[in-house]
Enzyme design. Structure first.
Site: not given
Length: 335
Positions: A62, A141, A154, A158
């Site tokens: 993890d 991204s 998210y 990022k």
């Protein structure tokens, strides 16, 4: 004497872009450390790597736990040799408006997406800095530059990776280090994440905008590992999104507010017994592709960030025209 094959570590290697990247490095004969949570899926990737001509070791881990990532790095070096390339790709997400997010969900996405990247980078630096060589690839991204509705957790993670990476890059330059740092920013991808992400809706999620196949992302990651440009922007939609945010952020606010909600939801409902992978892996067959093969393109332009910014600086009129075209295209799709 022949040049030894490189040793590569890939996080998030059990599915999607990570798995496609493992395949791409394997075709070059690389020795690959595969990191992700699902041991069975990693071993499947390991077998694929070996069939394609590479060598692999599967290490269930993890990435939110630094000690586990550092131990995995040590195991890779003991088994395969000194790490030449480290690819930070692991991710998870929650599709939800901020008002419905639970704090622990936000923390978990940040732990995996942001701290997972930081942990991988630090583990790599512990080994690369004393040798004064190696390349770290951050898989980013377009959403690192332009947040969209329903993906605040998210997008925030990022965005944070960009800041962390910029700080580290400046430190490496200051120190005269030969360790290289590069980032590859991707558009919407056809990966299985949309079949096991946590969702606050009764409908399945989907990528927003033009969708690209993971193999094209893998090609860009290989190029970044070999040449270490500051950043690569993959896909016309990534370039359009980042430049649009630079030039007209207020307009972009309105465009994504109008378009991005419905574009991220499929018409079909979540199946009964739907499980997400936020805290535990979904023990189902993992794959490189998701459910969008019919829509996804295997081709996309890959541009150096410096090239695009230079063109933007000297061609403001063309940029404005391109942005207007992009907004109109989004409007047509959302009408």
């Amino acid at each position: 004497m022949p040049t030894p094959s490189p040793v590569v570590v890939i996080t998030g290697a059990s599915a999607g872009v990570g798995r496609a990247t493992a395949h791409a490095f394997a075709r070059q004969g690389a020795r690959i450390g595969l990191l992700a949570r699902d041991g069975a899926a990693l071993h499947a990737t390991e077998r694929e790597v070996e069939r394609l001509g590479g060598e692999a070791v599967a290490l269930p881990v993890d990435v939110s736990e630094f000690e586990a990532v550092d131990a995995a790095a040590a195991a890779v070096e003991e088994t395969l040799g000194p790490v030449d390339v480290w690819v930070n790709n692991a991710m998870t997400t929650v599709f939800s408006p901020v008002r419905a997010l639970e704090p622990h969900e936000l923390h978990r996405v940040t732990q995996v997406c942001y701290f997972g990247c930081v942990h991988g980078t630090m583990a790599a630096l512990r080994r690369m800095l004393p040798r004064d060589r190696g390349t770290i690839v951050q898989v980013g991204s377009a959403l690192a530059f332009r947040g969209i509705p329903l993906q605040a957790a998210y997008c925030g993670a990022k965005h944070a990776i960009v800041g962390f990476t910029d700080s580290l890059r400046a430190e490496l330059i200051h120190d005269g280090s030969n360790v290289r740092l590069t980032a590859v920013h991707l558009p919407a991808m056809n990966t299985p994440q949309f079949d096991w992400a946590r969702v606050r809706f009764a409908r399945r999620p989907k990528p927003v905008g033009p969708i690209m196949q993971p193999e094209r992302a893998a090609e860009a990651i290989l190029h970044a590992a070999a040449h270490a440009p500051r950043e690569l922007w993959v896909g016309g939609s990534t370039v359009q999104t980042i430049l649009g945010q630079m030039v007209a952020p207020g307009l972009m606010d309105r465009v994504v507010a109008r378009m991005a909600y419905e574009q991220q939801l499929r018409p079909d409902p979540l199946p009964a017994g739907y499980r997400d992978n936020l805290y535990e892996p979904v023990h189902a067959p993992h794959a490189t592709h998701g459910a969008f093969d019919a829509e996804a393109s295997p081709r996309a332009p890959v541009l150096r960030e410096a090239t695009v910014r230079g063109l933007a600086a000297t061609g403001g009129l063309m940029l404005a025209a391109g942005l207007a075209w992009g907004v109109a295209a989004l409007a047509r799709r959302g009408a």
